[in-house]
Scaffold this active site. Structure first.
Site, mmCIF file in Angstrom:
data_model
loop_
_atom_site.group_PDB
_atom_site.id
_atom_site.type_symbol
_atom_site.label_atom_id
_atom_site.label_comp_id
_atom_site.label_asym_id
_atom_site.label_seq_id
_atom_site.Cartn_x
_atom_site.Cartn_y
_atom_site.Cartn_z
ATOM 1 C CG HIS A 115 -28.779 23.487 -1.348
ATOM 2 N ND1 HIS A 115 -28.859 22.656 -2.447
ATOM 3 C CD2 HIS A 115 -29.007 24.752 -1.794
ATOM 4 C CE1 HIS A 115 -29.127 23.389 -3.511
ATOM 5 N NE2 HIS A 115 -29.217 24.657 -3.134
ATOM 6 C CD GLU A 146 -7.842 2.363 -8.144
ATOM 7 O OE1 GLU A 146 -8.663 2.561 -7.230
ATOM 8 O OE2 GLU A 146 -6.743 1.796 -7.966
ATOM 9 C CE LYS A 192 -4.311 2.113 -6.846
ATOM 10 N NZ LYS A 192 -4.797 0.727 -6.830
ATOM 11 C CB CYS A 208 -0.945 0.001 1.196
ATOM 12 S SG CYS A 208 -2.029 1.454 1.249
ATOM 13 C CB CYS A 243 -3.838 2.152 -1.955
ATOM 14 S SG CYS A 243 -3.161 1.513 -0.418
ATOM 15 C CE1 TYR A 278 -7.098 -1.975 -5.955
ATOM 16 C CE2 TYR A 278 -8.163 -4.111 -6.078
ATOM 17 C CZ TYR A 278 -7.161 -3.305 -5.596
ATOM 18 O OH TYR A 278 -6.195 -3.836 -4.765
ATOM 19 C CD GLU A 282 -28.247 19.385 -1.866
ATOM 20 O OE1 GLU A 282 -29.268 19.694 -1.232
ATOM 21 O OE2 GLU A 282 -27.620 20.157 -2.606
#
Length: 449
Positions: free
Chosen positions: A438, A183, A52, A44, A49, A179, A443
């Site tokens: 908002h 990616e 990356k 990692c 990750c 994935y 939301e």
């Protein structure tokens, strides 16, 4: 702890799970040593990750700069230099590696920068030849990219090498539908490379909600990524000028200058010596463990990607912590693997937690699906009319939320908080009762219809 051994715990592998287990065990008073044959930090931190995600951030500037003019900005002479981004990312990896090493040092964990193999239930041999004994051994060696076998595969690279490319590929072929493939396809497409994705089936990202994946695929194709479904590489030949000729079984080969293989990962158990402790591997080469991370040998445990469970860094960290608390802290505990959030940092990113719509219908039968299909406000400045999609799957009888899935800008950041609601077993009414913030993309989660 027993003084008959050199250490109370010997950890093989200093990645995320191994480092957490080692430092927590040491904090409980254990005498701990760890062996790491590559670099402290694991996949990692070093080649996964973390770097990356940095590349993702770097590549996103291309899109932002593309519609900066609509935001009132004039940017002259813009250009991109792969070497600058690559070197910055690798320098930060060096920094993080140092921090991980310092963490172990601060907890008085002795680190051996060499390979260790198991020679018995309580012993390991270092590559230097030294024999070490420990009351407990923890295997946390992680996994490595799985490389298929075909003529010319030696001309291809894996995700390990992609962070160190001398030049940005102008034409990149990415092989795989998971994935990692999605990616890196998104990263290099955004940076201006011509990207082709080759996948042996017609499905990508199989563990994610189909409707969300379909939206991602539509957007990726709109951004220029060429998907070759039901395709496999037959062979690769390298021309004198370095160009790679890829035979996909068609009439003519496809010419690219780099091929990235991202077809899955295999547990790092080869040559580890597990047979010396009578530990049998699973069919994929993984180490089977019980709910307390214990192997079939009572003194040897395993955590992280080397086991047969969820291959995610946060999961490995929790497993390592639970192991240390159980064995050395007098607080036996296990990990709950339900409702684990995950994300794909594609462009735009997608994220999900809990059951997909298909899984929910299969398990629960009658479910309700609430959704919001909208164009994020930031996308109105872009030439691409890309829309976000949020989904909530709810049990029809109890109204309990079974899963939340989304695609759109910052989807993983929003999903992390929403995952708490799924884990806590909240109902949709709890979302309906919450006032919207908002204007925001988040939301939409409390306005689902």
């Amino acid at each position: 702890m027993a003084e008959d051994y050199d250490y109370d715990l010997f950890t093989i592998g200093a990645g995320s799970g191994g480092v957490r287990a080692s430092r927590v065990a040491a904090s409980h008073g254990a005498r701990v040593a760890a062996a790491e044959e590559f670099r402290v930090g694991g996949t990692c931190v070093i080649r996964g990750c973390v770097p990356k995600k940095m590349l993702v951030y770097g590549s996103m500037f291309a899109e932002e700069l593309g519609h900066a003019q609509n935001l009132g900005w004039t940017i002259e002479g813009k250009s991109f230099g792969w070497a600058t981004l690559r070197d910055f990312v690798n320098a930060d990896v060096d920094r993080l590696e140092g921090l991980y090493g310092q963490t172990l040092a601060n907890h008085e964990v002795e680190v051996f920068a060499e390979r260790a193999t198991i020679t018995g239930p309580h012993s390991v041999r270092l590559s230097s030849g030294r024999e070490v004994t420990a009351k407990y051994i923890l295997v946390a060696t992680g996994a490595r990219p799985a490389m298929p076998q075909f003529p010319g595969v030696e001309h291809c690279i894996s995700s390990n090498e992609v962070f160190h490319l001398a030049r940005q590929p102008q034409c990149l072929m990415v092989v795989g539908g998971g994935y990692i493939a999605m990616e890196f396809a998104g990263i290099f497409n955004a940076l201006g490379s011509e990207v082709t994705v080759v996948n042996r089936t017609d499905r990508i990202l199989r563990s994610y909600d189909e409707q969300i994946v379909d939206r991602m695929l539509h957007i990726a194709m709109g951004r220029g990524i060429d998907f070759r479904m039901h395709s496999q590489i037959k062979s690769v030949e390298k021309d004198a000028d370095g160009c790679l000729q890829v035979d996909l079984g068609g009439a003519r080969p496809v010419a690219v200058d780099q091929i990235l293989i991202a077809t899955g990962r295999s547990p790092n158990t080869e040559g580890l010596g597990l047979e010396n402790a009578a530990i049998e591997l699973g069919k994929g080469g993984e180490i089977p463990v019980d709910e307390y991370n214990r192997t079939s040998c009572d003194s040897i445990y395993a955590v992280g990607d080397v086991t047969d469970r969820v291959q995610l860094t946060p999961v490995a960290i929790r497993e390592g912590h639970a192991f240390a608390d159980t064995v050395f802290g007098g607080k036996p505990r296990t990990i709950d693997y339900s409702a684990i959030p995950s994300a794909v940092f594609s462009q735009p990113p997608l994220a999900g937690v809990g059951l997909t719509e298909a899984e929910a219908r299969r398990v629960h039968g009658d479910v309700k699906v609430y959704s919001s299909d909208f164009r994020p406000m930031k996308n109105i400045f872009s030439e691409h009319p890309e829309r976000g999609l949020y989904k909530m799957i709810v049990d029809e009888t109890s109204e309990k939320i079974l899963g939340i899935h989304m695609i759109g800008p910052e989807a993983p950041e929003i999903l992390q908080v929403a995952a708490v609601a799924v884990k806590a077993g909240l109902t949709k009414q709890a979302f309906d009762d919450t006032v919207a913030l908002h204007p925001s993309m988040a939301e939409e989660l409390v306005l689902l219809k």
